[in-house]
Enzyme design. Structure first.
Site, PDB file in Angstrom:
ATOM      1  N   ASP A 195       0.820  -1.220   0.000  1.00 35.89           N
ATOM      2  CA  ASP A 195       0.000   0.000   0.000  1.00 35.89           C
ATOM      3  C   ASP A 195       0.850   1.266   0.000  1.00 35.89           C
ATOM      4  O   ASP A 195       0.671   2.151   0.849  1.00 35.89           O
ATOM      5  CB  ASP A 195      -0.927   0.052   1.229  1.00 35.89           C
ATOM      6  CG  ASP A 195      -1.708  -1.234   1.424  1.00 35.89           C
ATOM      7  OD1 ASP A 195      -2.144  -1.821   0.421  1.00 35.89           O
ATOM      8  OD2 ASP A 195      -1.867  -1.653   2.589  1.00 35.89           O
TER       9      ASP A 195
ATOM     10  N   GLU B  26     -11.306  -2.008  -2.133  1.00 40.12           N
ATOM     11  CA  GLU B  26     -10.635  -1.264  -1.057  1.00 40.12           C
ATOM     12  C   GLU B  26      -9.565  -0.368  -1.654  1.00 40.12           C
ATOM     13  O   GLU B  26      -9.412  -0.292  -2.870  1.00 40.12           O
ATOM     14  CB  GLU B  26     -10.049  -2.229  -0.014  1.00 40.12           C
ATOM     15  CG  GLU B  26      -9.070  -3.243  -0.556  1.00 40.12           C
ATOM     16  CD  GLU B  26      -8.626  -4.268   0.496  1.00 40.12           C
ATOM     17  OE1 GLU B  26      -9.097  -4.232   1.640  1.00 40.12           O
ATOM     18  OE2 GLU B  26      -7.781  -5.113   0.153  1.00 40.12           O
TER      19      GLU B  26
END
Ligand SMILES: *[C@@H]1O[C@H](CO)[C@@H](O)[C@H](O)[C@H]1NC(C)=O
Ligand SMILES: *[C@@H]1O[C@H](CO)[C@@H](O)[C@H](O)[C@H]1NC(C)=O
Length: 346
Positions: free
Chosen positions: A42, A215
């Site tokens: 991420d 997400e």
């Protein structure tokens, strides 16, 4: 970022029922030297103009920081942004996730998530720094999003639409997927507890997989549109091995892939390239998916790279020829072209 474990028996199902996706030819991953692999899920990348330095932040520990003179490196690990973790009193507050760093009025804002795998007992917090250097961050704790069974409070992304007086914050992972809250300015807290639902995927997934696999939302403005990038699918499955015979990769196509929707408003009306609504009709246009030795690209962000003079998507991915191990993910990036009104990696 959320880890879902699959039973090995699903592999059989995958190979008998998965329909092949028509894949386009993707360009090679942008060059990277120095620390380009490891625990760097991420990623969030910010360019610091006064020192001409790129800062890269990643999930886990106290948010590991790396710096480089260019997006292509050489990247050097600098240590954790928040070595003492977060003041948010929840399990996981020393293993912070999904950083998102934003520069506003001479201050850098670092949004982070406190959670645990598969848990909805989560929260989003913020820290500030004048420089982004490890040790310079001041934690301000929770931004105050209320608890709600529709969403999980992880994967924050701050977005400041041009002309607006205050930013918004996108968040959400699985359950009903992607939401947005309005922020105060300076953006240390929400300005209203009412969350707007931006996008969700209600498509039935293969048995054993949790539905609503969206997400890692990231909004980016270009030519009057707000583009909503997100990661769809399962981020981090590993194949079965002698120690863990019950785990398996997600069925083909159900692993992370980067998709996009767009709208003329930052807070609703998102559609995909075919005009499908991204909230009510499972819309989403593919930006990047597994290809060659690139597996499960996701956890992405988008920036305008001043050195290239072009917008760029950056992400984490797996190199199957090296390992599927969680601690051996790679940092990748590609130039984006918005020439046709929709982002394409070039
Ligand atoms: C087996 O899988 C686990 C979890 O995915 C991983 O941590 C471990 O390194 C793997 N073991 C081997 C021998 O590859
Ligand atoms: C929705 O879910 C399906 C099944 O998992 C997946 O193939 C598709 O890419 C997803 N679409 C979006 C927009 O997330």
């Amino acid at each position: 970022m959320k880890l879902l474990i699959l039973p090995a028996s699903l592999l059989y199902l995958a190979f008998t029922t998965a329909s092949p996706l028509a894949k386009r030819d993707y360009p090679a991953v942008g060059a990277c030297s120095g620390q380009c692999s490891g625990r760097l899920h991420d990623p969030s990348v910010v360019y610091r103009a006064d020192t001409k330095t790129y800062y890269r932040f990643a999930t886990n520990d106290g948010i590991n920081t790396a710096t480089a003179p260019r997006l292509s490196g050489p990247w050097t690990f600098q240590g954790p942004a928040m070595p003492d973790g977060s003041s948010i009193d929840l399990p996981g507050n020393h293993d912070l996730w999904a950083p998102d760093v934003f520069h506003l009025d001479n201050t850098y804002y670092l949004y982070y998530s406190v959670s645990q795998m598969g848990s909805m007992n989560s929260d989003i917090g913020v820290a500030t720094s004048p420089t982004m250097d490890p040790g310079s961050w001041t934690d301000h704790g929770s931004i105050g999003i209320p608890k709600d069974s529709r969403y999980n409070k992880i994967d924050a992304n701050l977005y400041f639409p041009s002309g607006a007086s205050a930013p918004v914050l996108n968040f959400g992972s699985f359950w009903q997927n992607i939401f947005q809250v309005p922020m105060n300015n300076p953006p240390l807290t929400i300005s209203s507890p009412t969350a707007t639902h931006l996008a969700q995927n209600t498509t039935t997934r293969p048995a054993g997989l949790v539905s609503g696999s969206m997400e890692g939302a990231y909004q980016f403005q270009w030519n009057g549109y707000t583009y909503l990038f997100f990661s769809s699918g399962n981020c981090c499955n590993e194949p079965a091995n002698a120690t863990n015979p019950d785990q398996s990769l997600a069925p083909s196509g159900e692993e992370y892939h980067i998709m996009v929707c767009r709208s003329s408003s930052p807070s609703g009306g998102f559609v995909d390239q075919q005009g499908r609504d991204c909230l009510t009709a499972n819309g989403g246009t593919m930006v990047l998916e597994s290809h060659g030795d690139v597996y499960a690209p996701g956890g992405q962000g988008v920036m305008y790279d001043p050195n290239l003079g072009a917008p760029v998507v950056y992400y984490h991915y797996v190199r199957p020829s090296v390992s599927y191990a969680y601690d051996e993910f790679f940092f990748g990036w590609n130039r984006l072209s918005f020439a046709g009104g929709w982002p394409v990696v070039v």
